[in-house]
Scaffold this active site. Structure first.
Site, mmCIF file in Angstrom:
data_model
loop_
_atom_site.group_PDB
_atom_site.id
_atom_site.type_symbol
_atom_site.label_atom_id
_atom_site.label_comp_id
_atom_site.label_asym_id
_atom_site.label_seq_id
_atom_site.Cartn_x
_atom_site.Cartn_y
_atom_site.Cartn_z
ATOM 1 N N VAL A 11 3.323 -10.891 9.578
ATOM 2 C CA VAL A 11 2.772 -12.215 9.269
ATOM 3 C C VAL A 11 2.552 -12.388 7.762
ATOM 4 O O VAL A 11 2.931 -13.404 7.178
ATOM 5 C CB VAL A 11 1.453 -12.431 10.051
ATOM 6 C CG1 VAL A 11 0.693 -13.635 9.531
ATOM 7 C CG2 VAL A 11 1.773 -12.621 11.524
ATOM 8 N N CYS A 266 1.658 -9.100 20.150
ATOM 9 C CA CYS A 266 0.701 -10.205 20.319
ATOM 10 C C CYS A 266 0.239 -10.434 21.758
ATOM 11 O O CYS A 266 -0.944 -10.331 22.045
ATOM 12 C CB CYS A 266 1.289 -11.487 19.740
ATOM 13 S SG CYS A 266 1.422 -11.392 17.954
HETATM 14 N N1 LIG Z 1 3.477 -10.215 14.524
HETATM 15 C C1 LIG Z 1 3.449 -11.439 15.001
HETATM 16 O O1 LIG Z 1 4.417 -11.938 15.579
HETATM 17 C C2 LIG Z 1 2.208 -12.279 14.855
HETATM 18 C C3 LIG Z 1 2.283 -13.661 15.090
HETATM 19 C C4 LIG Z 1 1.138 -14.421 14.939
HETATM 20 C C5 LIG Z 1 -0.073 -13.816 14.612
HETATM 21 N N2 LIG Z 1 -0.119 -12.471 14.428
HETATM 22 C C6 LIG Z 1 -1.405 -11.873 14.049
HETATM 23 O O2 LIG Z 1 -1.372 -11.635 12.645
HETATM 24 C C7 LIG Z 1 -2.094 -10.439 12.331
HETATM 25 C C8 LIG Z 1 -1.179 -9.476 11.588
HETATM 26 O O3 LIG Z 1 -0.140 -9.089 12.459
HETATM 27 P P1 LIG Z 1 1.160 -8.308 11.938
HETATM 28 O O4 LIG Z 1 2.072 -8.192 13.094
HETATM 29 O O5 LIG Z 1 1.623 -8.930 10.679
HETATM 30 O O6 LIG Z 1 0.497 -6.882 11.620
HETATM 31 P P2 LIG Z 1 1.165 -5.660 10.812
HETATM 32 O O7 LIG Z 1 0.556 -4.441 11.398
HETATM 33 O O8 LIG Z 1 2.630 -5.813 10.762
HETATM 34 O O9 LIG Z 1 0.612 -5.861 9.327
HETATM 35 C C9 LIG Z 1 -0.720 -5.724 8.948
HETATM 36 C C10 LIG Z 1 -0.741 -5.103 7.547
HETATM 37 O O10 LIG Z 1 -2.068 -5.152 7.018
HETATM 38 C C11 LIG Z 1 -2.251 -4.002 6.205
HETATM 39 N N3 LIG Z 1 -3.694 -3.832 5.990
HETATM 40 C C12 LIG Z 1 -4.643 -3.427 6.852
HETATM 41 N N4 LIG Z 1 -5.857 -3.473 6.285
HETATM 42 C C13 LIG Z 1 -5.682 -3.931 5.025
HETATM 43 C C14 LIG Z 1 -6.566 -4.221 3.952
HETATM 44 N N5 LIG Z 1 -7.889 -4.090 4.067
HETATM 45 N N6 LIG Z 1 -6.025 -4.682 2.807
HETATM 46 C C15 LIG Z 1 -4.707 -4.857 2.671
HETATM 47 N N7 LIG Z 1 -3.826 -4.605 3.664
HETATM 48 C C16 LIG Z 1 -4.303 -4.149 4.833
HETATM 49 C C17 LIG Z 1 -1.572 -2.914 6.983
HETATM 50 O O11 LIG Z 1 -1.255 -1.807 6.164
HETATM 51 C C18 LIG Z 1 -0.330 -3.641 7.501
HETATM 52 O O12 LIG Z 1 0.758 -3.494 6.630
HETATM 53 C C19 LIG Z 1 -2.625 -9.915 13.671
HETATM 54 O O13 LIG Z 1 -3.912 -10.410 13.870
HETATM 55 C C20 LIG Z 1 -1.669 -10.529 14.667
HETATM 56 O O14 LIG Z 1 -2.253 -10.685 15.933
HETATM 57 C C21 LIG Z 1 0.988 -11.695 14.522
#
Ligand SMILES: NC(=O)c1ccc[n+]([C@@H]2O[C@H](COP(=O)([O-])OP(=O)(O)OC[C@H]3O[C@@H](n4cnc5c(N)ncnc54)[C@H](O)[C@@H]3O)[C@@H](O)[C@H]2O)c1
Length: 440
Positions: A11, A266
């Site tokens: 995201v 998700c």
């Molecule tokens: N993946 C999807 O399709 C999708 C779609 C809509 C919403 N979401 C939501 O978006 C959010 C993120 O999902 P994602 O799939 O991108 O997760 P992801 O695990 O791919 O990415 C999250 C990133 O955040 C980093 N991180 C964690 N703590 C941190 C901090 N304090 N400072 C800086 N970086 C930090 C991690 O190292 C990781 O790279 C979740 O809540 C998810 O439910 C995801």
């Protein structure tokens, strides 16, 4: 506008890149130094169609930067997007430690007005926690800086994330102050040119909207999966049923495809998180509990069909598996049905050779070098010495195989299709035993 994005995952990276694409200056922060290194070296740490080119274009234009420095990231953007993970806690509720850590980091370093935008999927009430964390950190420093907290849940789909972000169906903004709403309007204006897609509401409703959307979609899938299993037993064809009900505009054709269960980062976790959130206030969600239970059963449906055909003792048997990703066009294997299939086959004594166009690196990371799982360079290369073929992801390149060659390569001409990719009659015409989900 100057924007910081905290968390450079699926995201965060898509959000940051698309915001840079329309002319903003964006700094993406991640604490995972290996991700930032890949990005700085001109690559991307995930597979997402169209993303690499867009990242490279915006880096070259000087609008997109990457850092591991919290201080630099807080100082950079007037808008601070929080896009960190919210994985399930031990009991299934959303683990907010990364969100609150990100908020605290902002509070520790901010010296001027910031809009803190929560893009992560978070339970109702999280904005209050973010506000509290910010206030505590500011108080600790004796600083009295203004800030706004906004909820802006993300609806992009992996595999079509860039397209979804650039052309959103809607942009939900939950806010309680005009200044922040105006800033969000300005920020999203370039994605709004055809018609206004901003849906502005109160913060708690925005937080709930994201869960409501994913849980509604998961409900459709589980409902269709149960109907497909029923169709199997009753000798009906779920594809005919799908066409019969989808034509009703109140129902529609989308998201009515039965299969071997939903997975990904998700749906499973968001369904669980909403269930736990409702439980915690003494209001169990009966429908959603059933949705989750049905999905857990459905993820094992291929194993049940395999057991039905070959028995429960699969020692010495070998299976070809097409598809590892939880859906096509992504390398994401979080909660993927393929994992249940692989582990289930192993548990019954079988071995597996698999092929996936992009998720084999991720699979190696998950399963290591387990000798019970081999990798092939093409779908056809998985079939040698296999007792049957199992399909777990509906990749385009699996759509029209040479069924004669499939039959010739397999020890037994048997296909278990967890994604209903083929017309049963066509497959059977080649002398192949075909097990799909609810198909006749
Ligand atoms: N993946 C999807 O399709 C999708 C779609 C809509 C919403 N979401 C939501 O978006 C959010 C993120 O999902 P994602 O799939 O991108 O997760 P992801 O695990 O791919 O990415 C999250 C990133 O955040 C980093 N991180 C964690 N703590 C941190 C901090 N304090 N400072 C800086 N970086 C930090 C991690 O190292 C990781 O790279 C979740 O809540 C998810 O439910 C995801």
């Amino acid at each position: 506008m100057k924007i910081s994005v905290i968390g450079t995952g699926y995201v965060g990276l898509v959000t940051g890149t698309c915001l840079a694409e329309v002319g903003n200056d964006v700094l993406c922060l991640d604490l995972d130094a290996s991700k930032i290194r890949i990005l700085r070296e001109g690559g991307i740490p995930i597979h997402e169609p169209g993303l690499l080119e867009m990242v490279q274009r915006n880096v070259a234009a000087g609008r997109l930067h990457f850092t591991t420095s919290i201080e630099e990231s807080v100082a950079f953007g007037q808008v601070q997007f929080i896009a960190v993970g919210t994985p399930p806690d031990e009991d299934g509720s959303a683990d907010l430690q990364y969100v609150t850590a990100a908020a605290r980091n902002i509070g520790r370093h901010m010296n001027e007005y910031k809009v803190v935008v929560d893009k992560s999927t978070v339970p109702v009430g999280t904005a209050d926690k973010v506000r509290e964390a910010l206030q505590q950190e500011l108080a600790r420093r004796g600083v009295d800086t203004e800030f706004s907290v906004v909820s802006n849940p993300e609806f992009l789909k992996e595999g079509a994330a860039v397209e979804d972000f650039m052309r959103p169906d809607r942009v939900v903004v939950g806010a309680d102050d005009e200044r922040a709403v105006n800033l969000m309007r300005e920020l999203y204006a370039p994605f709004n040119r055809n018609h206004d897609r901003l849906v502005v509401m109160d913060i708690r409703s925005a937080e709930l909207t994201k869960y409501a959307a994913n849980c509604m979609l998961a409900t459709r899938i589980s409902f269709m999966n149960e109907l497909a299993n029923l169709a199997d037993k009753l000798g009906a064809d779920i594809e005919q049923v799908r066409l019969g009900i989808g034509s009703d505009p109140r129902i529609g054709y989308h998201f009515l495809y039965p299969g071997c269960g939903y997975g990904g980062s998700c749906f499973p976790k968001d369904v669980q998180a909403l269930i736990r959130a409702a439980d915690s206030i003494g209001m169990p969600l009966k429908v959603l509990n059933a949705v989750e239970e049905a999905n857990e059963t459905q993820k094992r449906i291929l194993l049940e069909k395999i057991k039905g055909r070959f028995g429960a003792d699969l020692k010495g048997k070998h299976f070809a598996l097409w598809g590892l990703a939880f859906k096509p066009n992504t390398d994401d294997m979080r909660a993927a049905s393929s994992r249940v299939v692989i582990e289930g086959l192993w548990a019954m004594g079988a071995t597996v050779t698999t092929y996936d166009p992009v998720a084999m690196t991720e699979s190696r990371r998950i399963f290591g070098n387990d000798p019970r799982l081999a990798y092939a360079d093409s779908p056809m290369d998985t079939l040698n010495n296999a007792d049957a073929l199992v399909i777990a992801t509906e990749w385009k390149e699996f759509r029209a195989p040479d069924f004669e060659a499939v039959k010739a390569a397999l020890k037994n001409p048997v296909v278990f299709d967890g994604r209903n990719m083929y017309e049963p009659a066509r497959v059977k015409a080649h002398g192949i035993e075909y097990f799909a989900i609810g198909r006749r």
